[in-house]
Design a protein around this motif. Sequence first.
Motif, short mmCIF file in Angstrom:
data_model
loop_
_atom_site.label_atom_id
_atom_site.label_comp_id
_atom_site.label_asym_id
_atom_site.label_seq_id
_atom_site.Cartn_x
_atom_site.Cartn_y
_atom_site.Cartn_z
N PRO A 62 14.23 82.28 -6.29
CA PRO A 62 15.48 81.88 -5.66
C PRO A 62 16.72 82.66 -6.09
N GLY A 63 16.69 83.33 -7.23
CA GLY A 63 17.87 84.03 -7.73
C GLY A 63 18.28 85.19 -6.83
N VAL A 64 19.57 85.25 -6.49
CA VAL A 64 20.12 86.35 -5.68
C VAL A 64 20.72 87.37 -6.63
N THR A 65 20.23 88.60 -6.59
CA THR A 65 20.63 89.60 -7.56
C THR A 65 21.35 90.78 -6.91
N HIS A 66 22.28 91.37 -7.64
CA HIS A 66 22.91 92.62 -7.22
C HIS A 66 22.05 93.81 -7.61
N THR A 67 21.44 93.72 -8.80
CA THR A 67 20.57 94.77 -9.31
C THR A 67 19.12 94.34 -9.09
N PRO A 68 18.28 95.18 -8.51
CA PRO A 68 16.89 94.78 -8.26
C PRO A 68 16.15 94.48 -9.56
N ILE A 69 15.76 93.22 -9.76
CA ILE A 69 15.01 92.83 -10.95
C ILE A 69 13.96 91.78 -10.59
N THR A 70 13.05 91.55 -11.52
CA THR A 70 12.11 90.43 -11.45
C THR A 70 12.20 89.66 -12.76
N TYR A 71 12.30 88.31 -12.66
CA TYR A 71 12.46 87.45 -13.83
C TYR A 71 11.40 86.35 -13.73
N LEU A 72 10.43 86.37 -14.65
CA LEU A 72 9.32 85.42 -14.63
C LEU A 72 9.21 84.70 -15.97
N HIS A 73 8.73 83.47 -15.93
CA HIS A 73 8.33 82.74 -17.13
C HIS A 73 6.90 82.28 -16.91
N ALA A 74 5.98 82.72 -17.77
CA ALA A 74 4.57 82.40 -17.62
C ALA A 74 4.09 81.52 -18.77
N THR A 75 3.28 80.53 -18.43
CA THR A 75 2.53 79.76 -19.41
C THR A 75 1.07 80.14 -19.22
N SER A 118 -3.35 79.65 -15.21
CA SER A 118 -2.02 79.80 -15.80
C SER A 118 -0.93 79.62 -14.78
N LEU A 119 0.24 79.23 -15.26
CA LEU A 119 1.40 78.92 -14.42
C LEU A 119 2.45 80.01 -14.55
N VAL A 120 2.94 80.50 -13.41
CA VAL A 120 3.99 81.51 -13.39
C VAL A 120 5.18 80.95 -12.60
N ARG A 121 6.36 81.00 -13.23
CA ARG A 121 7.60 80.55 -12.58
C ARG A 121 8.40 81.79 -12.19
N VAL A 122 8.71 81.92 -10.91
CA VAL A 122 9.49 83.08 -10.44
C VAL A 122 10.93 82.61 -10.28
N ILE A 123 11.80 83.08 -11.15
CA ILE A 123 13.21 82.69 -11.12
C ILE A 123 14.00 83.64 -10.23
N ALA A 124 13.66 84.91 -10.27
CA ALA A 124 14.34 85.89 -9.42
C ALA A 124 13.40 87.05 -9.15
N GLY A 125 13.67 87.75 -8.06
CA GLY A 125 12.85 88.90 -7.71
C GLY A 125 11.57 88.48 -7.02
N GLN A 126 10.59 89.38 -7.09
CA GLN A 126 9.36 89.16 -6.34
C GLN A 126 8.15 89.58 -7.15
N VAL A 127 7.07 88.83 -7.00
CA VAL A 127 5.79 89.22 -7.61
C VAL A 127 4.67 88.82 -6.66
N GLY A 128 3.79 89.75 -6.38
CA GLY A 128 2.64 89.46 -5.54
C GLY A 128 2.98 88.97 -4.15
N GLY A 129 4.17 89.35 -3.64
CA GLY A 129 4.57 88.91 -2.32
C GLY A 129 5.32 87.59 -2.29
N PHE A 130 5.58 86.99 -3.47
CA PHE A 130 6.29 85.71 -3.55
C PHE A 130 7.68 85.95 -4.16
N ASP A 131 8.71 85.34 -3.56
CA ASP A 131 10.09 85.55 -3.97
C ASP A 131 10.62 84.37 -4.77
#
Length: 336
Positions: free
Chosen positions: A193-206, A178-191
């Motif tokens: 590109p989105g720079v956030t004021h509030t700590p969040i994680t934003y992912l899109h998974a197929t 499966s494919l995971v796109r990390v738009i902002a935040g961090q998952v599994g040690g991978f960051d």
Amino acid sequence: MPAVLADPMTLPRLPRLGREGTDWRRVAKVVTAEKHLEGEGFQVRRPFPSVNLAMADPFLLLDHMGAVEYAPGEAKGTPWHPHRGFETVTYILDGAFQHHDTTGGGGLIADGGTQWMTAGAGIQHIEQPPPELVAKGGLFHGVQLWVNLPRSEKWTKPRYQDIHPGDVRLLSSDDGSSLVRVIAGQVGGFDGPGVTHTPITYLHATIAPGATLTLPWPRDFNAIAYVLSGRGTVGVEEVGLAEGQLAAFAGSHHQGETDGLMLHAAESQPTAGKNGWEVLILGGMPLREPVARYGPFVMNTRDEIVQAFEDFQAGRMGTIPAEKLPHLSERDENLS
């Protein structure tokens, strides 16, 4: 649904989570998105805010636009309108949207691109389909998320980030399916590109048909999953989730070595989801602050909302051509 495609077998892989030793987040609530008309008359599906889910602190609103095949002349956008006190994040999976704001930020967002606008102390912007989409029609699919700003950042200077499709961090599930796109935040040690004021994680998974995606998750973050297309189950208890539905996960019990989310795609997917189950996975650190909101303004007190209206009417949220100046009224309460 292009939204940045890649062969998962060629990508860095997320860590494998053990069934034992992982505190698997359980599903607290399932919400079906309600339909609303926005802007100049385009339809959105909105899982929150709604009767069943007021907000998902620090998230304020999620609008799912499409997927829709516009006929010529059907595509619509929003007029110029103001915002203060939060951030709007617009992610376009198919088609294109044009954004312009009173700081000079903007441009075309298309096919996997993201516009991240920090309204902060105040901004005005306009979101419109490009002329060729209006003239010829075509496929359009996107989502807009509102992210609250903490009290200390409400008056920050407005900022615009243009995140190109090629900037998105691409990862594979631990088994390469499966494919995971990390738009902002961090998952599994991978960051992302989105720079956030509030700590969040934003992912899109197929998630490939029949495959299971597991994700390590920050213990102090909440977690929600929203289905863009297809169907599957979430949580170790295998709660069913289909297009237009959102699952809110319960908080951590701190019983395992790490927190984890589990999503499993159904073996059979609708035609639109032939590549897999398309899911937005969002999480953030709750602000736990008072929220006063009215229409395009989100602050901490009613007095600050009144001030926002006064500042807007006095022209202190940027300047646009006089003939295009908007006028706020009660019907503008849900402008996004």
